[in-house]
Design an enzyme around this catalytic site. Sequence first.
Site, PDB file in Angstrom:
ATOM      1  N   TYR A   1    -111.889   5.223  18.940  1.00 15.05           N
ATOM      2  CA  TYR A   1    -111.046   6.224  19.230  1.00 15.05           C
ATOM      3  C   TYR A   1    -111.298   7.346  18.301  1.00 15.05           C
ATOM      4  CZ  TYR A   1    -106.769   8.565  19.908  1.00 15.05           C
ATOM      5  OH  TYR A   1    -105.575   9.486  20.336  1.00 15.05           O
ATOM      6  N   ASP A   2    -111.388   6.959  16.991  1.00 15.05           N
ATOM      7  CA  ASP A   2    -111.780   7.911  15.778  1.00 15.05           C
ATOM      8  C   ASP A   2    -112.985   8.826  16.312  1.00 15.05           C
ATOM      9  OD1 ASP A   2    -109.371   7.389  14.812  1.00 15.05           O
ATOM     10  OD2 ASP A   2    -110.366   6.216  13.305  1.00 15.05           O
TER      11      ASP A   2
ATOM     12  N   LEU B   1     -73.114   5.655  21.504  1.00 13.14           N
ATOM     13  CA  LEU B   1     -72.531   4.680  22.362  1.00 13.14           C
ATOM     14  C   LEU B   1     -71.252   3.845  21.513  1.00 13.14           C
ATOM     15  CD1 LEU B   1     -75.956   2.862  22.423  1.00 13.14           C
ATOM     16  CD2 LEU B   1     -74.643   4.045  24.413  1.00 13.14           C
TER      17      LEU B   1
ATOM     18  N   LYS C   1     -81.214  -2.412  21.095  1.00 14.12           N
ATOM     19  CA  LYS C   1     -81.050  -1.109  20.471  1.00 14.12           C
ATOM     20  C   LYS C   1     -81.818  -1.043  19.121  1.00 14.12           C
ATOM     21  CE  LYS C   1     -76.893   1.169  18.912  1.00 14.12           C
ATOM     22  NZ  LYS C   1     -77.346   1.767  17.738  1.00 14.12           N
TER      23      LYS C   1
ATOM     24  N   ARG D   1     -80.719  14.598  16.828  1.00 13.91           N
ATOM     25  CA  ARG D   1     -79.735  14.517  17.523  1.00 13.91           C
ATOM     26  C   ARG D   1     -78.626  15.491  16.866  1.00 13.91           C
ATOM     27  NH1 ARG D   1     -74.786  11.954  16.892  1.00 13.91           N
ATOM     28  NH2 ARG D   1     -73.740  11.478  18.738  1.00 13.91           N
TER      29      ARG D   1
ATOM     30  N   GLU E   1     -86.041   6.854  20.793  1.00 13.01           N
ATOM     31  CA  GLU E   1     -85.771   6.589  19.384  1.00 13.01           C
ATOM     32  C   GLU E   1     -87.150   6.580  18.701  1.00 13.01           C
ATOM     33  OE1 GLU E   1     -82.570   6.104  18.805  1.00 13.01           O
ATOM     34  OE2 GLU E   1     -82.565   4.825  17.176  1.00 13.01           O
TER      35      GLU E   1
ATOM     36  N   LYS F   1     -73.514  -5.416  19.383  1.00 14.75           N
ATOM     37  CA  LYS F   1     -74.402  -5.716  18.139  1.00 14.75           C
ATOM     38  C   LYS F   1     -74.461  -7.162  17.882  1.00 14.75           C
ATOM     39  CE  LYS F   1     -74.306  -1.412  16.318  1.00 14.75           C
ATOM     40  NZ  LYS F   1     -73.654  -1.099  15.463  1.00 14.75           N
TER      41      LYS F   1
ATOM     42  N   CYS G   1     -64.593 -10.679 -23.556  1.00 13.67           N
ATOM     43  CA  CYS G   1     -65.241  -9.569 -23.051  1.00 13.67           C
ATOM     44  C   CYS G   1     -66.792  -9.541 -23.177  1.00 13.67           C
ATOM     45  CB  CYS G   1     -64.497  -8.353 -22.964  1.00 13.67           C
ATOM     46  SG  CYS G   1     -65.414  -7.006 -22.351  1.00 13.67           S
TER      47      CYS G   1
ATOM     48  N   CYS H   1     -60.564  -8.105 -19.235  1.00 11.66           N
ATOM     49  CA  CYS H   1     -60.524  -7.812 -20.679  1.00 11.66           C
ATOM     50  C   CYS H   1     -59.473  -7.118 -20.981  1.00 11.66           C
ATOM     51  CB  CYS H   1     -61.725  -6.749 -20.629  1.00 11.66           C
ATOM     52  SG  CYS H   1     -61.691  -5.766 -22.084  1.00 11.66           S
TER      53      CYS H   1
HETATM   54  S1  IVH Z   1     -78.792   5.006  25.139  1.00  9.38           S
HETATM   55  C1  IVH Z   1     -75.164   8.029  25.138  1.00  9.38           C
HETATM   56  N1  IVH Z   1     -80.419   3.332  24.405  1.00  9.38           N
HETATM   57  O1  IVH Z   1     -77.950   4.251  19.466  1.00  9.38           O
HETATM   58  C2  IVH Z   1     -76.180   7.639  24.136  1.00  9.38           C
HETATM   59  N2  IVH Z   1     -79.577   4.413  22.658  1.00  9.38           N
HETATM   60  O2  IVH Z   1     -75.062   4.642  19.257  1.00  9.38           O
HETATM   61  C3  IVH Z   1     -77.274   7.174  25.108  1.00  9.38           C
HETATM   62  N3  IVH Z   1     -80.255   3.831  20.483  1.00  9.38           N
HETATM   63  O3  IVH Z   1     -77.779   7.765  19.280  1.00  9.38           O
HETATM   64  C4  IVH Z   1     -78.009   6.298  24.154  1.00  9.38           C
HETATM   65  N4  IVH Z   1     -81.472   1.997  21.012  1.00  9.38           N
HETATM   66  O4  IVH Z   1     -79.922   6.604  18.531  1.00  9.38           O
HETATM   67  C5  IVH Z   1     -79.797   4.176  23.843  1.00  9.38           C
HETATM   68  N5  IVH Z   1     -81.701   1.592  24.142  1.00  9.38           N
HETATM   69  C6  IVH Z   1     -81.240   2.310  23.469  1.00  9.38           C
HETATM   70  C7  IVH Z   1     -81.016   2.799  22.115  1.00  9.38           C
HETATM   71  C8  IVH Z   1     -80.086   3.730  21.756  1.00  9.38           C
HETATM   72  C9  IVH Z   1     -81.192   2.928  20.168  1.00  9.38           C
HETATM   73  C10 IVH Z   1     -79.363   4.498  19.529  1.00  9.38           C
HETATM   74  C11 IVH Z   1     -79.404   6.007  19.849  1.00  9.38           C
HETATM   75  C12 IVH Z   1     -77.969   6.572  20.070  1.00  9.38           C
HETATM   76  C13 IVH Z   1     -77.394   5.496  19.158  1.00  9.38           C
HETATM   77  C14 IVH Z   1     -75.976   5.376  19.855  1.00  9.38           C
END
Ligand code: IVH
Length: 678
Positions: free
Chosen positions: A41-42, A88, A121, A142, A179, A320, A414, A432
Amino acid sequence: MPDAAAPPELAREAELLRVQLHHHNICYYVEDNPRISDAEYDSLLRRLQDIENRHPDLRTADSPTQRVGATPLAAFAPVRHAVPMLSLDNAFGAEELRDFDRRVRERLGLDTSPDYVCEPKFDGLAVSLRYQDGVFVRGATRGDGETGEDISANLRTLASIPLRLAGAAVPPVLEVRGEVYMPLRGFAELNARAEKSGEKTFVNPRNAAAGSLRQLDSRITATRPLRFCAYGLGQVEGREEPDTQAEMLARLRTWGFPVSPLLTVAATLDEVIAYFERLGALRAGLDYAIDGAVIKVNCLDFQRQLGFVARAPRAMIACKFPAEEATTTLLDVEFQVGRTGVLTPVARLRPVFVGGVTVANATLHNADEIARLDARIGDTLVVRRAGDVIPQVVRVVGELRPPQARAIVFPDACPVCQSPLERTPGEAAVRCTGGLVCRAQRRESIRHFASRGALDIEGLGDKIIEQLVDRDLVTTVADLYRLERAQLAGLDRMAEKSADNLLAAIARSRETTLPRFLFALGIREVGQATARALARHFGTLDALAAADVEQLLQVRDVGPVVAEHVAGFFANADNRAVVAALRAAGVDWPEQPVEVSALPLAGQTWVLTGTLEHLPRDQARERLEALGATVAGSVSARTHTVVAGAKAGSKLERARALGVRVLDEAEFMALLQYNTGN
Ligand code: IVH
């Protein structure tokens, strides 16, 4: 010297090289299936560079040689997002996913769940990439969701971001959202290099990615191992949008964007939950940090129908993972002395990477906690960390206790000033008794006094405080106002300019408010909320200082323990002397209105929820209270108004259910302006 006109065969070769390099980028980043070695590639890239150097007229803006700019920027220009970048809502675990699904079905009037797209996520930074006629023209952060920063030069350096789009039906205007993250291996190598050359290391891959994208010199960004993964669209013009999220992602892929290989479409909620659990099991084996799954209603029409709450789409949720845990060894326990003299045992751990950072210390809280854990030095511990929370010790792995494990012995004096210790019956804390004799307590009380919620003295950091106390320049907080330039300039790490700045910051702090002053005094159990309640109730410091326990108990939210501490504080002659010295040094505040019934929001209970973009929560609260409102933590039928910022969740829902008035941030700001004229 470059030659004059390029022969046509060289022009063709340059174009062929660009197409080949582009193709190999896709194989590598999108398909995860490299067809040539890095060296090959390089060598293609070098050949192209060579041709372009000799014939600059053959260089195109989207050439893979143009990823690294040569001139650093002075600043990033603001970029207004044509379509806002939202956030989100969060869910934790299967139960809350079921709640999300129920809300979605209710709103859409569906008996069964719609299809959901499930993906990881990513724990990185959201960016928006803009393409015109298939060519990358701009990339932005953002920011606050409305306006971000133009980081095009930095984003160009990411080989996983296509500079020119391939495939059919690319819309003439296309914004792709996704992201940027740093793979774990690259992060480890970057930190190893930084450590070797004595530079600062990054705490976690997310911070490293953020720091790398914020470089004004894109040549630095180019050396950082960053990756991009696409998950959505912003503005699109000139082409029909697809019907589903899954189709949108498939198109993004054909145009040359990496999308997550862990993406799937689930037809039932059980499949969504199974996905979330599977992803959790995969997490430890991935080469990048993820902190949950994102679940999105697949049908884009449904997404539109569902709309938004505050700043988050109702059609999506971030589920989460529970706090991450790791095992490590307890190397030693040290005892730290806090502001009020409390001794806190701090576990020194064999450094371990957990929840995105390397953890080397954790609090053991107090003797009771040590007893509960039955921890000994040499033990293997399970530690846990979630988000930005201080690491916790969860339990001891008893089976792994080595024979030479030693008991943790609480000191009998102490460790800082050797004053005797006391344990109030019924309390876990050991203290203390040295008071201001104890350097640790002095340091901590000054630190607290200067902190943001208190008198907010910028530039009075830990290192400076330590020296001021160790050189006996400052014994009580009142001594801060007697400091002279020459004394400050004599400290380590203190340039003349910073000495002047610090003196100016100390001078500015004289002008404060009664609640801040009360909080700054560091009276036990008096946090910001209690300080505000006391100030409102008594109106003046003198009235408060003269109050007895009985009168203190009249204050909303003040119970017997707080009342005793407050009365005890002002009964103490040393404390009274410090307060008098502060007043004599010119620390002052405007009169606090006690008579609240004449104020515009008198008698109203307000609740603040979500993130306010323009006003920190404590200031919003101060402003509301100044208008006579009471600010409460939870929503009930008696709540007058709820202010819902970004990411507002259950409180907002409750307000809606109870029919309580809800203001968004803009309406709230307008109301404040109307009532206060600023
Ligand atoms: S959809 C309406 N998909 O999570 C926002 N966000 O808490 C639509 N993020 O600012 C985002 N993975 O930085 C989406 N698979 C994913 C994601 C994702 C990470 C982050 C993103 C966003 C934040 C929202």
